[in-house]
Motif scaffolding. Structure first.
Motif, PDB file in Angstrom:
ATOM      1  N   ALA A 228       0.824  -1.208   0.000  1.00  0.00           N
ATOM      2  CA  ALA A 228       0.000   0.000   0.000  1.00  0.00           C
ATOM      3  C   ALA A 228       0.859   1.259   0.000  1.00  0.00           C
ATOM      4  N   PRO A 229       0.327   2.374  -0.485  1.00  0.00           N
ATOM      5  CA  PRO A 229       0.988   3.660  -0.291  1.00  0.00           C
ATOM      6  C   PRO A 229       1.055   3.996   1.200  1.00  0.00           C
ATOM      7  N   PRO A 230       1.985   4.840   1.616  1.00  0.00           N
ATOM      8  CA  PRO A 230       2.094   5.190   3.040  1.00  0.00           C
ATOM      9  C   PRO A 230       0.805   5.757   3.625  1.00  0.00           C
ATOM     10  N   GLU A 231      -0.019   6.421   2.809  1.00  0.00           N
ATOM     11  CA  GLU A 231      -1.257   7.010   3.310  1.00  0.00           C
ATOM     12  C   GLU A 231      -2.181   5.967   3.926  1.00  0.00           C
ATOM     13  N   PHE A 232      -2.069   4.720   3.465  1.00  0.00           N
ATOM     14  CA  PHE A 232      -2.952   3.688   3.992  1.00  0.00           C
ATOM     15  C   PHE A 232      -2.654   3.389   5.458  1.00  0.00           C
ATOM     16  N   PHE A 233      -1.425   3.626   5.864  1.00  0.00           N
ATOM     17  CA  PHE A 233      -1.056   3.502   7.275  1.00  0.00           C
ATOM     18  C   PHE A 233      -1.796   4.559   8.096  1.00  0.00           C
ATOM     19  N   ALA A 234      -1.958   5.743   7.524  1.00  0.00           N
ATOM     20  CA  ALA A 234      -2.712   6.798   8.198  1.00  0.00           C
ATOM     21  C   ALA A 234      -4.193   6.449   8.284  1.00  0.00           C
ATOM     22  N   VAL A 235      -4.733   5.792   7.245  1.00  0.00           N
ATOM     23  CA  VAL A 235      -6.128   5.335   7.290  1.00  0.00           C
ATOM     24  C   VAL A 235      -6.314   4.392   8.475  1.00  0.00           C
ATOM     25  N   LEU A 236      -5.354   3.496   8.674  1.00  0.00           N
ATOM     26  CA  LEU A 236      -5.422   2.584   9.817  1.00  0.00           C
ATOM     27  C   LEU A 236      -5.387   3.353  11.128  1.00  0.00           C
ATOM     28  N   ALA A 237      -4.504   4.330  11.234  1.00  0.00           N
ATOM     29  CA  ALA A 237      -4.397   5.098  12.475  1.00  0.00           C
ATOM     30  C   ALA A 237      -5.703   5.807  12.797  1.00  0.00           C
ATOM     31  N   ARG A 238      -6.313   6.421  11.787  1.00  0.00           N
ATOM     32  CA  ARG A 238      -7.562   7.144  12.036  1.00  0.00           C
ATOM     33  C   ARG A 238      -8.687   6.178  12.403  1.00  0.00           C
ATOM     34  N   ALA A 239      -8.698   4.996  11.784  1.00  0.00           N
ATOM     35  CA  ALA A 239      -9.714   4.004  12.126  1.00  0.00           C
ATOM     36  C   ALA A 239      -9.524   3.498  13.552  1.00  0.00           C
ATOM     37  N   LEU A 240      -8.292   3.293  13.959  1.00  0.00           N
ATOM     38  CA  LEU A 240      -8.023   2.831  15.327  1.00  0.00           C
ATOM     39  C   LEU A 240      -8.459   3.868  16.352  1.00  0.00           C
ATOM     40  N   LEU A 241      -8.290   5.128  16.041  1.00  0.00           N
ATOM     41  CA  LEU A 241      -8.702   6.179  16.979  1.00  0.00           C
ATOM     42  C   LEU A 241     -10.222   6.200  17.158  1.00  0.00           C
ATOM     43  N   LYS A 242     -10.958   5.753  16.145  1.00  0.00           N
ATOM     44  CA  LYS A 242     -12.422   5.684  16.246  1.00  0.00           C
ATOM     45  C   LYS A 242     -12.901   4.408  16.931  1.00  0.00           C
ATOM     46  N   ALA A 243     -12.080   3.361  16.876  1.00  0.00           N
ATOM     47  CA  ALA A 243     -12.530   2.029  17.285  1.00  0.00           C
ATOM     48  C   ALA A 243     -12.688   1.928  18.798  1.00  0.00           C
ATOM     49  N   PRO A 244     -13.591   1.061  19.268  1.00  0.00           N
ATOM     50  CA  PRO A 244     -13.725   0.817  20.706  1.00  0.00           C
ATOM     51  C   PRO A 244     -12.395   0.344  21.300  1.00  0.00           C
ATOM     52  N   ASN A 245     -11.994   0.999  22.374  1.00  0.00           N
ATOM     53  CA  ASN A 245     -10.723   0.694  23.042  1.00  0.00           C
ATOM     54  C   ASN A 245      -9.524   0.881  22.122  1.00  0.00           C
ATOM     55  N   HIS A 246      -9.741   1.563  21.011  1.00  0.00           N
ATOM     56  CA  HIS A 246      -8.674   1.846  20.049  1.00  0.00           C
ATOM     57  C   HIS A 246      -7.997   0.568  19.558  1.00  0.00           C
ATOM     58  N   LYS A 247      -8.786  -0.483  19.325  1.00  0.00           N
ATOM     59  CA  LYS A 247      -8.275  -1.755  18.833  1.00  0.00           C
ATOM     60  C   LYS A 247      -9.100  -2.220  17.650  1.00  0.00           C
ATOM     61  N   LEU A 248      -8.436  -2.891  16.702  1.00  0.00           N
ATOM     62  CA  LEU A 248      -9.132  -3.480  15.557  1.00  0.00           C
ATOM     63  C   LEU A 248      -8.481  -4.815  15.204  1.00  0.00           C
ATOM     64  N   ARG A 249      -9.305  -5.799  14.834  1.00  0.00           N
ATOM     65  CA  ARG A 249      -8.769  -7.017  14.249  1.00  0.00           C
ATOM     66  C   ARG A 249      -8.272  -6.692  12.842  1.00  0.00           C
ATOM     67  N   LEU A 250      -7.218  -7.375  12.437  1.00  0.00           N
ATOM     68  CA  LEU A 250      -6.627  -7.149  11.127  1.00  0.00           C
ATOM     69  C   LEU A 250      -6.901  -8.341  10.215  1.00  0.00           C
ATOM     70  N   LEU A 251      -7.010  -8.064   8.944  1.00  0.00           N
ATOM     71  CA  LEU A 251      -7.098  -9.101   7.927  1.00  0.00           C
ATOM     72  C   LEU A 251      -5.809  -9.090   7.117  1.00  0.00           C
ATOM     73  N   PRO A 252      -5.262 -10.272   6.807  1.00  0.00           N
ATOM     74  CA  PRO A 252      -5.795 -11.608   7.045  1.00  0.00           C
ATOM     75  C   PRO A 252      -5.669 -12.102   8.486  1.00  0.00           C
ATOM     76  N   ALA A 253      -4.788 -11.514   9.319  1.00  0.00           N
ATOM     77  CA  ALA A 253      -4.601 -12.032  10.676  1.00  0.00           C
ATOM     78  C   ALA A 253      -4.011 -10.937  11.552  1.00  0.00           C
ATOM     79  N   GLY A 254      -4.210 -11.110  12.865  1.00  0.00           N
ATOM     80  CA  GLY A 254      -3.597 -10.202  13.813  1.00  0.00           C
ATOM     81  C   GLY A 254      -4.559  -9.187  14.374  1.00  0.00           C
ATOM     82  N   GLU A 255      -4.022  -8.328  15.219  1.00  0.00           N
ATOM     83  CA  GLU A 255      -4.787  -7.262  15.856  1.00  0.00           C
ATOM     84  C   GLU A 255      -3.878  -6.066  16.034  1.00  0.00           C
ATOM     85  N   ALA A 256      -4.409  -4.887  15.862  1.00  0.00           N
ATOM     86  CA  ALA A 256      -3.643  -3.652  16.048  1.00  0.00           C
ATOM     87  C   ALA A 256      -4.322  -2.784  17.090  1.00  0.00           C
TER      88      ALA A 256
END
Length: 770
Positions: A228-256
């Motif tokens: 991905a372009p580096p901007e996609f890392f920022a998309v993840l950061a903004r999504a995590l800030l919105k998420a409950p407890n600031h956590k999200l499951r990742l696809l295909p695997a893992g959690e951030a």
């Protein structure tokens, strides 16, 4: 008896309720407008706070005034002094309602605009970022919101003729999580890539060069693109800030997860504020990213940075970020280092001496502080009363390993120690944060080996290497050599764009300052000419092959230094007179070779999606997102060249064996993933036919001799530094036993490799991911 009006009837009579309602809707409108306008001017956060405070104060003041005063034809008078007929009439109910509703609609529209913008996964309509490598402009990233609600990003950079070029589009849902992603272009080594992800009907599906799968999704799960372009890392950061407890499951695997680290004033000089966040779950350690109030991202490191176009220096951000990272590194370093309470006595060990390749059983080693003070038979060594004893239980005890070709970054030092590397050479790095990292290795506040530094010098032009030390004249080159010598470097590494005529000038002055000379063979000269010009050492085995292609192949600053070798290596067998003659020349000149042969196994394997060769048993233990990144990065193989590519790496192994048999000094280095790759580099030497015991000497005693530090390192003997490893096996018989290190000792401190791996999120050897 007169009837006293109620408090609420007085509020209505004095129109306080109307004034309050008008103040509320107008304040709402002003706050929404300020939320949009202030970030455009990079206003600091206190401006919004102060503005809101003023509105609150104005509301209170307006209510007090409307209660205490009324407007009359003669002006404002106290309510108690005004008769009902004197007051100026307020708007009609219809006009009042129209005004209030109109203002509220505008405010709501501004609120909706901000919500839509924040949900788009991209904070502004269009922006361009600069890609900077080692302080040098290298490319751009352009991000633009599309009319259909998607975001399009184009990202490309040039690193010595290599570099990604990716065009991607994506859409996100209300939680900021991607619902679609499409990307295509080429990877770092110019191999084509294409990637697709989508969600629908409760299922997510993805396909890229290395993966294809689908999964039922329940709730929000974030797909991380492979390229991905580096901007996609920022998309993840903004999504995590919105998420409950600031956590999200990742696809295909893992959690951030994400947490705030610090805030600083933007170095742009416009007074804005940037917040550093650290995302856990993507690598061996938390990954930093900076966001401004509007969600626009900045990513900085000593090697590769993505900063808004027009930005001045990213150094203040890097300095602040380094403090956060240093605190994390120090915390695990202090926790994982065991400092013996007195002398340390290692008993019942099988001691390997790389000087004569002897293996002596039932041996004890006594360590006091950072030095070895005694080595002898178990029966002859009597520990002091306060000594701490380490029972080797018959295990193989040998000097710590050397990796002679690294470029240190985050976590590399810890990975080295986990794999028994206690000494290393850094063969090119920045000239600021790297020196601080080495100091932390030395004082124990960051896990890492002892590091000898090689300073890189290159020429100018589009293929120039990642360094600020770029020269066109002898005067500039001498100045850079002096800087490195004055800052404790042991070696100068000449790079590919240096003018051939500058090589002997650089070599002579480097030798005059007491430093060694090595490097890539510069373009437009042969390896023979490089050695004749004063080089003591050559990096990378491909430059030996390129010597036989000179002058047919002169331009080696670009990918031809790999491609032409892949196409032609099989032609230059060790029995050819020109090959034998050049190998003898290297021996006569006492030239050292740092072959990094593991690099060519991956480059020539023909499958860029394959797991990095040699790490197939290791990679499954890594954190999920690290596993995904551990790919060979192979060159794309033309159909008509498949046979040549297939033969290239075996031919290089045969060449390496011939060089060793001729007595040329070889020192192992990786130029790849720290620690684990060194083990594989040594295994490849055995695959080439070199005896395992000799390989261990090459990885311990030989580098100490080459680098002139054999007084302190390279062998377990009294007076030497206490850098050792215990191995549960016998790598003199089976070199793969080097993977079975149970204990690492550096500087007299004892480390458990399994504990280091655990701190980095690496699973134990007996554990396999589901």
């Amino acid at each position: 008896m007169s009837h006293k009006p109620s408090f609420f009837s007085e509020l209505k009579r004095r129109h306080v309720d109307k004034v309050a309602l008008v103040c509320v809707v107008v304040s709402w409108l002003l706050i929404e407008a300020a939320s949009i306008l202030l970030p455009m001017f990079d206003a600091p956060s206190w401006v919004m706070t102060a503005f809101t405070g003023l509105l609150v104060f104005g509301f209170i003041l307006a209510v007090i005034i409307s209660w205490s005063f009324e407007m009359t034809p003669e002006g404002m008078k106290r309510t108690a002094d005004v008769t009902p007929g004197e007051s100026l009439p307020y708007w009609s109910k219809r006009k009042f309602a129209t005004f209030v509703i109109g203002v509220a609609v505008i405010a709501f529209g501004l609120l909706a605009y901000q919500l839509l913008r924040s949900n788009s996964g991209q904070p502004s309509t269009r922006h361009t970022d600069k890609i900077v490598i080692q302080g040098n402009p290298a490319g751009t990233q352009t991000v633009e919101a599309q009319p259909d609600g998607s975001v399009r990003a184009e990202y490309s950079y040039n690193d010595r003729g290599r570099g990604d070029h990716i065009t991607a589009t994506w859409k996100v849902g209300s939680a900021g999580v991607p619902t679609e992603y499409d990307g295509r272009g080429n990877d770092y080594m110019k191999a084509p890539i294409e990637e697709h992800f989508e969600t629908g009907n409760g299922r997510a599906s993805w396909k890229n060069r290395s993966e294809q799968g689908e999964k039922a999704v329940n709730g929000e799960e974030f797909y991380l693109s492979m390229n991905a372009p580096p901007e996609f890392f920022a998309v993840l950061a903004r999504a995590l800030l919105k998420a409950p407890n600031h956590k999200l499951r990742l696809l295909p695997a893992g959690e951030a997860s994400i947490e705030q680290a610090q805030k600083i004033t933007s170095p742009s000089g416009k007074g804005g504020e940037l917040t550093e966040y650290r995302i856990t779950g993507l690598g061996f350690s938390p990954q930093p990213i900076w966001l401004d109030r509007n969600g626009t991202s900045v990513s900085v490191s000593s090697w590769f940075s993505v900063v808004p176009d027009g930005s001045e220096s990213s150094i203040p951000l890097l300095d602040a970020q380094q403090k956060t990272g240093t605190a994390w590194s120090e915390r695990i370093a202090r926790a994982l280092a065991h400092v013996p309470r007195g002398d340390l006595v290692i008993r019942n060990a099988r001691l390997f001496d790389p000087r004569d390749l002897r293996l002596t059983p039932a041996t004890s080693v006594v360590v006091s502080g950072e030095r070895i003070v005694r080595v002898g038979p178990d029966a002859d060594v009597k520990p002091s009363a306060n000594a701490e004893t380490l029972d080797a239980k018959g295990r193989f005890l040998m000097p710590g390993l050397w990796d002679n070709h690294q470029h240190f970054s985050d976590n590399d030092g810890a990975l080295d120690l986990a794999n028994g590397v206690t000494s290393a050479r850094d063969m090119a790095n920045d000239t600021d944060t790297f020196l601080q990292r080495v100091a932390r290795f030395d004082n124990g506040s960051e896990l890492g080996p002892r590091v000898l530094k090689a300073g890189i010098i290159d020429g100018t032009g589009e293929f120039a290497g990642p360094t600020k030390m770029r020269v066109d004249t002898a005067e500039q080159a001498i100045q850079d050599v002096d800087w490195y010598a004055d800052h404790g470097y042991a070696q100068i590494k000449i790079y590919s764009s240096i003018k051939p005529e500058l090589v002997p000038i650089i070599a002579d002055h480097t030798h005059a300052r007491g430093l060694r000379v090595s490097g890539h063979v510069p373009a437009f000269m042969s390896a023979r000419q490089f050695v004749e010009g004063g080089a003591d050492e050559i990096q990378h085995l491909n430059f030996i092959v390129l010597n036989f292609l000179f002058p047919e192949v002169k331009e080696t600053r670009n990918r031809d230094r790999f491609i032409k070798v892949a196409e032609r290596a099989g032609e230059f067998t060790p029995d050819k007179p020109e090959v034998r003659e050049f190998i003898n020349f290297l021996g006569q000149r006492h030239t050292v070779l740092d072959p990094t042969i593991n690099r060519f196994e991956g480059l020539f394997c023909g499958d860029p999606s394959a797991i990095t060769p040699g790490l197939e048993e290791i990679v499954p233990r890594f954190p999920p997102q690290v596993r995904r990144a551990m790919r060979s990065g192979a060159l794309e193989v033309p159909k008509e060249k498949e046979s040549a590519y297939h033969e290239a790496f075996p031919a290089m192994l045969r060449l390496l064996k011939a060089i060793h048999d001729a007595g040329v000094t070889i020192i192992p280095g990786t130029d790849a993933l720290a620690g684990y790759t060194l083990h594989h580099e040594l295994e490849l030497y055995a695959q080439a036919g070199i005896a395992p015991a000799e390989i261990l000497r090459m990885a311990t005693w030989t580098p100490a001799l080459v680098m002139g530090v054999n007084k302190d390192r390279g062998v377990i003997a009294p007076g030497k530094l206490a850098d050792m490893i215990l191995v549960d096996g016998d790598p003199t018989k089976n070199i793969q036993d080097i993977d079975k290190i149970t204990t690492v000792i550096k500087d007299g401190k004892v480390y458990d490799p399994t504990a280091i791996e655990k701190a980095l999120g690496i699973m134990p050897r007996e554990t396999h991911p589901q």
